[in-house]
Design a protein around this motif. Structure first.
Motif, PDB file in Angstrom:
ATOM      1  N   TYR A   1      10.273  14.714   0.482  1.00  0.00           N
ATOM      2  CA  TYR A   1      10.993  13.596   0.307  1.00  0.00           C
ATOM      3  C   TYR A   1      10.401  12.422  -0.555  1.00  0.00           C
ATOM      4  N   HIS A   2       9.018  12.818  -0.963  1.00  0.00           N
ATOM      5  CA  HIS A   2       8.208  11.957  -1.639  1.00  0.00           C
ATOM      6  C   HIS A   2       8.175  12.421  -3.331  1.00  0.00           C
ATOM      7  N   LEU A   3       9.004  13.487  -3.574  1.00  0.00           N
ATOM      8  CA  LEU A   3       8.815  13.905  -4.937  1.00  0.00           C
ATOM      9  C   LEU A   3       9.672  12.988  -5.752  1.00  0.00           C
ATOM     10  N   THR A   4       8.956  12.990  -7.241  1.00  0.00           N
ATOM     11  CA  THR A   4       9.314  12.218  -8.049  1.00  0.00           C
ATOM     12  C   THR A   4      10.066  12.831  -9.665  1.00  0.00           C
ATOM     13  N   LEU A   5      10.684  12.412 -10.251  1.00  0.00           N
ATOM     14  CA  LEU A   5      11.386  13.172 -11.341  1.00  0.00           C
ATOM     15  C   LEU A   5      10.199  13.640 -12.461  1.00  0.00           C
ATOM     16  N   PRO A   6       9.073  12.621 -12.720  1.00  0.00           N
ATOM     17  CA  PRO A   6       8.135  13.256 -13.633  1.00  0.00           C
ATOM     18  C   PRO A   6       7.304  14.221 -12.954  1.00  0.00           C
ATOM     19  N   GLN A   7       7.142  14.341 -11.668  1.00  0.00           N
ATOM     20  CA  GLN A   7       6.276  15.390 -11.166  1.00  0.00           C
ATOM     21  C   GLN A   7       7.038  16.592 -11.532  1.00  0.00           C
ATOM     22  N   LEU A   8       8.601  16.761 -11.068  1.00  0.00           N
ATOM     23  CA  LEU A   8       9.161  17.802 -11.312  1.00  0.00           C
ATOM     24  C   LEU A   8       9.495  18.160 -12.613  1.00  0.00           C
ATOM     25  N   THR A   9       9.569  17.341 -13.678  1.00  0.00           N
ATOM     26  CA  THR A   9       9.962  17.649 -14.911  1.00  0.00           C
ATOM     27  C   THR A   9       8.745  18.255 -15.569  1.00  0.00           C
ATOM     28  N   ARG A  10       7.518  18.306 -14.833  1.00  0.00           N
ATOM     29  CA  ARG A  10       6.229  18.911 -15.470  1.00  0.00           C
ATOM     30  C   ARG A  10       6.103  20.307 -14.970  1.00  0.00           C
ATOM     31  N   MET A  11       6.905  20.642 -14.098  1.00  0.00           N
ATOM     32  CA  MET A  11       7.134  22.103 -13.756  1.00  0.00           C
ATOM     33  C   MET A  11       7.493  23.211 -14.863  1.00  0.00           C
ATOM     34  N   GLU A  12       7.149  24.359 -14.843  1.00  0.00           N
ATOM     35  CA  GLU A  12       7.882  25.288 -15.481  1.00  0.00           C
ATOM     36  C   GLU A  12       9.127  25.443 -15.134  1.00  0.00           C
ATOM     37  N   ARG A  13      10.120  25.816 -16.314  1.00  0.00           N
ATOM     38  CA  ARG A  13      11.286  26.070 -16.230  1.00  0.00           C
ATOM     39  C   ARG A  13      12.183  24.935 -15.287  1.00  0.00           C
ATOM     40  N   MET A  14      11.664  23.753 -15.154  1.00  0.00           N
ATOM     41  CA  MET A  14      12.493  22.531 -14.751  1.00  0.00           C
ATOM     42  C   MET A  14      12.941  21.382 -15.552  1.00  0.00           C
ATOM     43  N   GLY A  15      13.863  21.544 -16.325  1.00  0.00           N
ATOM     44  CA  GLY A  15      14.417  20.533 -16.910  1.00  0.00           C
ATOM     45  C   GLY A  15      14.707  19.223 -16.269  1.00  0.00           C
TER      46      GLY A  15
ATOM     47  N   GLN B   1      16.710  16.438 -11.469  1.00  0.00           N
ATOM     48  CA  GLN B   1      17.656  15.351 -10.792  1.00  0.00           C
ATOM     49  C   GLN B   1      18.387  16.047  -9.649  1.00  0.00           C
ATOM     50  N   ASN B   2      18.924  17.277  -9.942  1.00  0.00           N
ATOM     51  CA  ASN B   2      19.759  17.914  -9.006  1.00  0.00           C
ATOM     52  C   ASN B   2      19.120  18.215  -7.753  1.00  0.00           C
ATOM     53  N   LEU B   3      17.784  18.723  -8.061  1.00  0.00           N
ATOM     54  CA  LEU B   3      16.760  19.026  -6.692  1.00  0.00           C
ATOM     55  C   LEU B   3      16.597  17.715  -5.882  1.00  0.00           C
ATOM     56  N   LEU B   4      16.381  16.494  -6.739  1.00  0.00           N
ATOM     57  CA  LEU B   4      16.141  15.108  -5.752  1.00  0.00           C
ATOM     58  C   LEU B   4      17.448  14.753  -5.220  1.00  0.00           C
ATOM     59  N   ASP B   5      18.625  15.079  -5.974  1.00  0.00           N
ATOM     60  CA  ASP B   5      19.814  14.698  -5.276  1.00  0.00           C
ATOM     61  C   ASP B   5      19.842  15.608  -4.020  1.00  0.00           C
ATOM     62  N   GLY B   6      19.670  16.699  -4.140  1.00  0.00           N
ATOM     63  CA  GLY B   6      20.063  17.712  -2.785  1.00  0.00           C
ATOM     64  C   GLY B   6      18.700  17.312  -1.656  1.00  0.00           C
ATOM     65  N   ILE B   7      17.708  16.735  -2.009  1.00  0.00           N
ATOM     66  CA  ILE B   7      16.841  16.216  -1.076  1.00  0.00           C
ATOM     67  C   ILE B   7      17.393  15.148  -0.414  1.00  0.00           C
ATOM     68  N   ALA B   8      17.922  14.278  -1.252  1.00  0.00           N
ATOM     69  CA  ALA B   8      18.389  12.805  -0.820  1.00  0.00           C
ATOM     70  C   ALA B   8      19.515  13.131   0.311  1.00  0.00           C
ATOM     71  N   ARG B   9      20.495  13.771  -0.139  1.00  0.00           N
ATOM     72  CA  ARG B   9      21.499  14.311   0.933  1.00  0.00           C
ATOM     73  C   ARG B   9      21.099  14.780   1.965  1.00  0.00           C
ATOM     74  N   SER B  10      19.800  15.548   2.031  1.00  0.00           N
ATOM     75  CA  SER B  10      19.506  16.234   3.392  1.00  0.00           C
ATOM     76  C   SER B  10      18.947  15.070   4.347  1.00  0.00           C
ATOM     77  N   ARG B  11      18.686  13.897   3.889  1.00  0.00           N
ATOM     78  CA  ARG B  11      18.108  12.862   4.777  1.00  0.00           C
ATOM     79  C   ARG B  11      19.253  12.495   5.889  1.00  0.00           C
ATOM     80  N   GLN B  12      20.662  12.733   5.528  1.00  0.00           N
ATOM     81  CA  GLN B  12      21.753  12.096   6.309  1.00  0.00           C
ATOM     82  C   GLN B  12      21.965  13.334   7.300  1.00  0.00           C
ATOM     83  N   ASN B  13      21.479  14.528   7.271  1.00  0.00           N
ATOM     84  CA  ASN B  13      21.833  15.638   8.072  1.00  0.00           C
ATOM     85  C   ASN B  13      21.882  15.348   9.462  1.00  0.00           C
ATOM     86  N   ASP B  14      22.740  15.930  10.324  1.00  0.00           N
ATOM     87  CA  ASP B  14      22.697  15.788  11.720  1.00  0.00           C
ATOM     88  C   ASP B  14      21.463  16.208  12.272  1.00  0.00           C
ATOM     89  N   LEU B  15      20.923  15.833  13.527  1.00  0.00           N
ATOM     90  CA  LEU B  15      19.510  16.112  14.052  1.00  0.00           C
ATOM     91  C   LEU B  15      19.643  17.427  14.385  1.00  0.00           C
TER      92      LEU B  15
END
Length: 660
Positions: free
Chosen positions: A468-482, A487-501
């Protein structure tokens, strides 16, 4: 054998076989291999033949397969899906040939592989796939149409508009797909399937067809059950016809004019089985001409025009060089034997799981021993027994400290597993993260094992909270991660914050607590704070919980590491409240069963409402069921409810009950 002794043994064998039929056909969780089962079955056949006065209609020798599961609608097969009689020697095949020729004279056989999967029926009307079902007990099977639609090799529309066609085939999982699935299950801390056959059966019998689709199943079609619009005269002609319509049929089948030719083909197929990309457990000899099949007919269970030859499991001796211990997601230590390489069923084997300390102690396995290996289900290597101990070899014990982190290990009472207690153990991290982001847990898209391994390797993630603390610059430096993927990964992480307990609780990997138990826990206590404060007695009071589950939850939430993780997740904005909390107890103590298609709400939505109001949803109807909620095209569950006098609700009735 005396009559009384024979009767006693027959009863014992029936009880054993019925138990193993339930485990194999219904639960998809066999406890013995096919060869052991076949020997029990053959012993019962021989005793019943010698003492026919003890043969009864409900004997396993007189019935096919297992009963259909209650969670699926039943399908009655117009053409019975028969089983095959098994032979284990060339002499038995020659006896089959003698019986056939005495009845119908000169004959041609077709020999083909006997696939090891789940037998199904596929029905087509005007060339369009309309219904698919399992064999079940041969007469009644399960409607698994939607799950079968996910199998790419099943044609949804035939190349010719045949008015009506029913075919029989075998759904299977390739070895490649099986190994991938097992790797995923092990990473997620789940118990992997024992063999491809059970993986295929378990995957096809899923309530959620999306799960079936993710398992990559295939099919070989090998028989025409019914047809209108065309006339077929032989099995060879039928297989060629099925190929022309677009079906995948047996990759090789051979016509043989004599039993000697057929036996040679059986042996040839046996030599090939180790090099195939799928499992076979034998070969089948079938009378080619349909007119002769009709003349031969069937017994109460088997067609008289076909015979299966079952290959015995290949066993070889080798030396155990060492035992390696791996640590899984839940901290379980799993020993793996490393052997001098040996060829089994066409492949080189040098490793096999030794399961746990009990397995090692029971077989007295020691480093340096000569052991006997075989492949369970022709694919998974396993140790059969120890042939001889090495000089001065000592009994093996699993380590008393974790081989990954050096932390202490424990073996809880009543468990076979030895477990590392360090929640920060590095070996558990990757597997724990894979489970945490999985669909039934926090459901974070675009965060598969390869991405997680990179995140760990680069030191970006040390616990689930770090996601939940990952950033776009950190991710784009990874292999095969445009940038888009990141951004899709960060969006998925953000959505998961609202999941039920409940999702978070399941994602945390509490021992003994699955998805359903996590929902019950969330509904009972409402928020994370209340769960931390709950005693084992409070938790054990939840309907569906036992003392072991309650103690596991209480112990998990008493750990400092758990408190630290929850604090980090809360600071990251992850939801700690449950929408499943019982807000109204109008359905308290009530059990519902849902059947048919609901038009106003999905089954998931209806289930959530029932649970929110204190009720429980189960998959089968019994006298204890309070209500059956029946939508359109309700099937056998509705019939059973009416038979038992269980109240049946329409959607309109249900909506009335939901009114304030």
């Amino acid at each position: 054998m005396q009559q009384e002794e024979a009767k006693k043994r027959i009863l014992e064998l029936r009880k054993q076989i019925q138990y193993h039929n339930q485990k194999y056909y219904v639960e998809d969780a066999p406890e013995i291999d096919d060869f052991e089962y076949d020997m029990l079955y053959r012993e019962l056949q021989n005793l019943e033949a010698a003492f026919p006065q003890f043969v009864v209609p409900n004997s396993p020798t007189q019935k096919v397969g297992g009963a259909p599961l209650a969670q699926f609608s039943k399908v009655r097969h117009e053409v019975v899906m028969e089983s095959l009689h098994d032979s284990f020697s060339h002499e038995e095949l020659r006896e089959f040939d003698r019986r056939v020729r005495e009845a119908v004279g000169d004959v041609t056989y077709v020999v083909e592989p006997k696939f090891d999967g789940l037998s199904v029926s596929l029905e087509y009307r005007d060339g369009v796939f309309t219904r698919g079902s399992t064999r079940g007990d041969g007469t009644v099977g399960e409607d698994v149409t939607e799950n079968l639609r996910t199998i790419r090799t099943i044609p949804k529309k035939l190349k010719e508009p045949v008015p009506f066609l029913e075919v029989r085939g075998e759904v299977y999982m390739s070895h490649e797909s099986f190994f991938k699935l097992c790797a995923q299950q092990e990473l997620a801390g789940e118990k992997p399937f024992k063999n491809p056959r059970n993986a295929a059966a378990g995957s096809l019998r899923q309530k959620d067809s999306r799960v079936t689709a993710s398992r990559v199943l295939d099919i070989f079609v090998f028989n025409v059950q019914q047809i209108s619009g065309d006339v077929l005269s032989s099995h060879e002609e039928a297989l060629d016809y099925l190929k022309r319509l677009g079906f995948t049929v047996s990759p090789f089948y051979t016509a043989c004019r004599t039993i000697d030719e057929a036996i040679r083909e059986v042996e040839r197929i046996g030599e090939m089985r180790g090099s195939l990309g799928y499992s076979i457990d034998g070969a089948v000899i079938k009378v080619n001409r349909f007119s002769q099949r009709q003349e031969l007919g069937s017994t109460a269970k088997f067609p008289k025009w076909a015979e299966a030859f079952k290959y015995p499991p290949e066993e070889k001796e080798t030396k155990l060089l060492r035992i390696e211990v791996n640590v899984g997601r839940t901290g379980v230590l799993t020993p793996t034997g490393v052997f001098e390489p040996v060829t089994l069923a066409g492949t080189t084997v040098s490793r096999a799981t030794l399961h746990n300390q009990d397995f090692i102690s029971e077989k007295d396995i020691r480093v340096g021993d000569v052991v006997k290996l075989r492949k369970a289900g022709e694919i998974i290597p396993e140790v059969v027994c120890v042939v001889s101990h090495a000089d001065h070899a000592e009994p093996y014990r699993l380590p008393e400290t974790c081989p990954s982190c050096g932390g202490p290990v424990i073996r809880e009472e009543g468990e076979s597993a030895v477990r590392c207690t360090n929640a920060a153990c590095p070996a558990q991290l990757a597997r724990h993260l894979i489970h945490f982001v999985s669909r039934d847990a926090m459901d974070i898209d675009n965060c598969g094992p390869a991405v997680l391994e990179q995140l760990i390797a680069q030191g970006l993630v040390h616990s689930p909270a770090d996601l939940y603390h990952l950033t776009l610059p950190q991710l784009t430096r990874m292999e095969r991660m445009g940038e888009k993927s990141a951004q899709n990964l960060l969006d998925g992480i953000a959505r998961s914050r609202q999941n039920d307990l409940s999702r978070l609780l399941f994602a945390m990997g509490i021992p003994h607590i699955g998805q359903k138990a996590a929902k019950l826990l969330a509904a009972r206590f409402g928020n994370m704070t209340n769960i931390f404060e709950a005693t084992a007695a409070d938790i054990a009071a939840i309907d569906g919980y036992g003392s072991i589950m309650a103690e596991s939850v209480q112990e998990f939430f008493s750990l400092t590491a758990t408190a630290e993780l929850v604090a980090q997740l809360r600071d990251a904005g992850v939801n700690m409240e449950s929408s499943l909390q019982v807000t109204d107890s109008r359905f308290a103590g009530k059990t519902f069963v849902l059947t048919g298609t609901l038009s106003h709400r999905t089954r998931t939505e209806a289930t959530a409402l029932i649970e929110q109001f204190g009720g429980k949803v189960t998959g089968s109807v019994s006298k204890k069921t309070s209500y059956v909620l029946a939508g359109e095209a309700a099937g056998s569950k509705l019939d059973k409810a009416q038979k038992l006098g269980v109240p049946v609700l329409t959607e309109a009735d249900f909506e009335v009950l939901l009114q304030p």
